[in-house]
Design a protein around this motif. Structure first.
Motif, mmCIF file in Angstrom:
data_model
loop_
_atom_site.group_PDB
_atom_site.id
_atom_site.type_symbol
_atom_site.label_atom_id
_atom_site.label_comp_id
_atom_site.label_asym_id
_atom_site.label_seq_id
_atom_site.Cartn_x
_atom_site.Cartn_y
_atom_site.Cartn_z
ATOM 1 N N ARG A 154 -10.403 -5.462 0.998
ATOM 2 C CA ARG A 154 -9.618 -6.630 0.599
ATOM 3 C C ARG A 154 -8.826 -7.176 1.775
ATOM 4 N NH1 ARG A 154 -9.601 -11.005 -2.439
ATOM 5 N NH2 ARG A 154 -7.519 -11.628 -3.123
ATOM 6 N N SER A 184 0.820 -1.210 0.000
ATOM 7 C CA SER A 184 0.000 0.000 0.000
ATOM 8 C C SER A 184 0.855 1.262 0.000
ATOM 9 C CB SER A 184 -0.908 -0.003 1.237
ATOM 10 O OG SER A 184 -1.639 1.190 1.309
ATOM 11 N N ASP A 222 -11.307 11.356 -4.107
ATOM 12 C CA ASP A 222 -11.738 9.995 -4.454
ATOM 13 C C ASP A 222 -10.895 9.005 -3.650
ATOM 14 O OD1 ASP A 222 -12.346 7.547 -5.526
ATOM 15 O OD2 ASP A 222 -12.071 8.123 -7.604
ATOM 16 N N THR A 274 -11.765 5.693 -3.405
ATOM 17 C CA THR A 274 -12.271 4.364 -3.770
ATOM 18 C C THR A 274 -11.194 3.297 -3.628
ATOM 19 O OG1 THR A 274 -13.779 5.417 -5.339
ATOM 20 C CG2 THR A 274 -13.399 3.050 -5.592
ATOM 21 N N ASP A 275 -9.991 3.564 -4.129
ATOM 22 C CA ASP A 275 -8.924 2.559 -4.070
ATOM 23 C C ASP A 275 -8.578 2.221 -2.624
ATOM 24 O OD1 ASP A 275 -8.819 2.446 -6.796
ATOM 25 O OD2 ASP A 275 -7.152 3.865 -6.982
ATOM 26 N N ARG A 276 -8.548 3.248 -1.768
ATOM 27 C CA ARG A 276 -8.216 2.980 -0.362
ATOM 28 C C ARG A 276 -9.294 2.137 0.310
ATOM 29 N NH1 ARG A 276 -7.731 8.078 3.384
ATOM 30 N NH2 ARG A 276 -9.920 7.647 3.830
ATOM 31 N N ARG A 326 -11.322 0.047 -1.193
ATOM 32 C CA ARG A 326 -11.238 -1.320 -1.722
ATOM 33 C C ARG A 326 -10.092 -2.083 -1.067
ATOM 34 N NH1 ARG A 326 -12.071 0.295 -8.111
ATOM 35 N NH2 ARG A 326 -14.360 0.509 -8.041
ATOM 36 N N ALA A 327 -8.980 -1.407 -0.836
ATOM 37 C CA ALA A 327 -7.842 -2.062 -0.171
ATOM 38 C C ALA A 327 -8.217 -2.472 1.244
ATOM 39 C CB ALA A 327 -6.636 -1.123 -0.153
#
Length: 672
Positions: free
Chosen positions: A416, A160, A406, A408-410, A412-413
């Motif tokens: 996950r 990350s 935004d 979103t990626d964080r 989703r991580a």
């Protein structure tokens, strides 16, 4: 000395050398005390008294220990026996405090802490040796689980770009991700084992204490903020992050902290606020000089635009009533074209009602507190659901600025990471930690409702031969295929068996690792499949009293055998693998989750010994063999020219091979 429950008081009085008047007090204390109290002679060789709680911990009665039919050292684990015996004999010289293992009559290994100290008479002579023995098995298991969680967490977050930390309840760093050294110039060896507070700016310690107090006030609480953290070069970076209190989570037991360096963004925000305030002040105070200062205002606007253009965020300036006054920055996050939104109220901007209501509330808080407030929300843009974080601060008496990013990626991580903490990455089945949580919940419910639980332990026959001959890629594909077949073999659960979480009205997803212990409707059924490790799988089932437990378990074993055994195609080779299945039942064969798995594992080894490819229940004299009656008429084709698990490379693919190969991308539902 024979044990007489009616004479407990006299034993304690005699053991401690107390007077008869103290008997009632001592007896009451011994009965209420949760740990094991014991008293030995002055040379620590003969037991004079032991409290009745010894039976609940060690499985041996006080009478057997006092009479000599059972010697305590025989209860001690053989690897610890010599050390404990020597320490016990030294107890009259000054006592001892030791942790060691004991083994109950049914083979369960437990950890205890034993503390002993001598008692003296008025002349200073040792008259007795008294001790307290405490069951610390749960503490040992928690420590082991914490180490396992830390290893998994480190593997998942190293990639990350944000910085991840794991803290204990006192703020001491237990783990830091590799990005910390790249972004802040300090490696793990310079951070781990030290208090995070020692690196905070002195002026931020008060705020840090407030955030920590808020975080620790309630299990599961989350706290966000900005603090200055010392870098490796001695300077300070402004970091922004979120801390989650997972100290009560049995799989984590720590505080999770993720943050990023927002120094540059903060400087831009500060400059923007300062410029806007300066602009408004000058316009209000010097309206008469507007024409003369027109050039200056144009320059300020240009500087403002340059600062905004450098940011990856969308910046919105609102009136307190929700009217949008200015738009700049990353315009791709807008729900409509800028010209359609400017001058309109946020209520009429096309945002969902729950979003604009939350933002208006955030505007009000930022204006009242004069501090940065955070609003998180989700939107569907261009057919995709995106997560956003809006940081709102007051820019003037009647205005606020929202900096929208935004995230979103964080998010989703984070999801996950939560998923991989509970599910096997290769097969998509529940992992061992999740299996233990599910099984413990099933057994607790079954014990309360007088229901039943069965565990089926599977080991694949011939897997090593296939893995060695075709390679690990083919072996992984085989494991995924077996996992999918195992899931399809489990029956659908009844409506009453849906998984719910404590404190939630609606059922929560079974893959949520932070939702608390599972709770089951006693009238429903629940089946869960898990990968235990390597080529070992486990299926567990909770069954209400209305379902015949043993019959259901045997039928389930036959269904799994029939589902897994048909051949499949791997790398253009036709292969077949069969399971050896062991079954154990609660409460017939075990009293707890670990024991139930051990019994099922033992039954599986009995199935292996009986020739493999068969089902064996704990206590069966002869395991049930694999054959047409057990596998719905299917019999593996003979081929004497190849190893039993691998057939000709040009053989036709099995009809069921293609749909078996792909595991689910998301956590499974009711079947685990």
């Amino acid at each position: 000395m024979a044990f007489d429950p009616g004479a407990t008081g006299s034993y304690i009085v005699s053991g401690l050398g107390a007077g008869p008047d103290d008997a009632d007090v001592l007896v009451g204390f011994a009965r209420a005390f949760p740990d094991v109290l014991w008293v030995k002679t002055a040379d620590a060789r003969r037991l004079l008294y032991v409290s009745h709680t010894v039976e609940s911990i060690a499985g041996h009665s006080a009478a057997d220990l006092l009479s000599g039919r059972t010697d305590w050292l025989d209860v001690v684990h053989h690897e610890d026996r010599g050390r404990v015996g020597a320490a016990m004999l030294r107890a009259p010289e000054g006592g001892f405090d030791d942790e060691y293992r004991i083994v109950t009559p049914d083979g369960v290994v437990r950890w205890v802490r034993d503390r002993a100290f001598p008692l003296f008479d008025e002349a200073g002579r040792v008259t007795r040796v008294m001790g307290i023995c405490t069951d610390i098995s749960a503490h040992k298991e928690r420590a082991r689980s914490m180490r396992a969680v830390q290893n998994r967490f480190q593997a998942m977050v190293e990639w990350s770009d944000d910085i991840f930390m794991v803290l204990d309840a006192h703020g001491v760093v237990l783990y830091v991700s590799g990005s910390h050294e790249r972004l802040l110039g300090l490696g793990a060896t310079e951070v781990v084992g030290r208090s995070l507070a020692t690196r905070l700016h002195p002026d931020d310690l008060g705020l840090a204490r407030e955030l920590a107090s808020e975080l620790l006030a309630q299990p599961g609480a989350r706290s966000s903020g900005r603090l200055r953290l010392r870098r490796g070069d001695g300077g300070y970076a402004l970091v922004e992050g979120t801390a989650s209190n997972l100290l009560r989570n049995p799989d984590i037991g720590a505080i999770l902290l993720n943050f990023r360096d927002v120094t540059a963004r903060h400087e831009a925000e500060t400059a923007l606020t300062r410029l806007n305030a300066e602009l408004e002040s000058r316009v209000a105070a010097r309206t008469a000089e507007l024409e003369r200062r027109g050039i200056e205002l144009s320059l300020l606007a240009a500087r403002n635009a340059a600062l905004v253009a450098a940011l990856p965020d969308l910046i919105l300036r609102y009136g307190l009533d929700g009217t949008l006054r200015e738009i700049s920055g990353n315009l791709q996050h807008l729900v409509a074209a800028p010209e359609l939104l400017l001058g309109r109220n946020i209520r009429d901007s096309g945002l969902p009602a729950e979003v604009w209501r939350a933002q208006l509330d955030c505007f009000d808080r930022a204006h009242q507190s004069r501090a940065t407030e955070v609003c998180n929300y989700s939107l569907v843009l261009r057919g995709e659901t995106l997560d956003f974080e809006a940081r709102v601060f007051r820019s003037a008496d009647s205005e606020v600025v929202a900096v929208v990013r935004d995230v979103t990626d964080r998010r989703r991580a984070e999801r996950r990471i939560s998923y991989l903490a509970r599910f096997d990455a290769l097969t998509g089945l529940a992992n061992r930690a999740s299996l233990r949580v599910e099984l413990a919940a099933m057994i607790d419910t079954a014990r309360r409702e007088q229901a039943g639980v069965c565990a089926l332990f599977l080991d694949l026959d011939g897997f090593k031969r296939i893995n060695d001959s075709l390679g690990h890629i083919a072996g992984d594909e085989l494991l995924r295929t077996v996992a999918n077949r195992l899931k399809r073999a489990l029956p659908a659960d009844s409506a009453g068996g849906k998984l719910a979480r404590a404190g939630l009205v609606a059922p929560a997803p079974a893959h949520d690792p932070l939702g608390g212990p599972p709770i089951f409707d006693a009238a429903g059924t629940r089946h869960v499949a898990a990968r235990f490790g390597g080529d070992e799988f486990v299926a567990i089932a909770y069954l209400p009293r209305s379902v015949a437990l043993e019959s259901h378990a045997r039928s389930l074993g036959a269904a799994i055998m029939a589902a897994i055994s048909p051949p499949m195609t791997l790398q253009r080779r036709r292969v077949a693998v069969t399971p050896s299945i062991g079954i154990a039942l609660f409460p017939a064969h075990a009293r707890g989750a670990d024991e139930l798995l051990q019994r099922a594992d033992g039954a599986m080894y009995a199935a292996k010994a009986a020739g493999k490819a068969c089902v064996c229940m704990t206590g069966d004299a002869v395991p049930a063999p694999a054959g047409p009656t057990k596998l719905d008429g299917w019999t593996p084709p003979p081929d004497s020219t190849l190893p039993p698990a691998v057939t000709a490379p040009n053989a036709a693919p099995a009809a069921s091979a293609a749909p078996d190969a792909t595991p689910p991308a998301e956590p499974p539902g009711g079947r685990g």
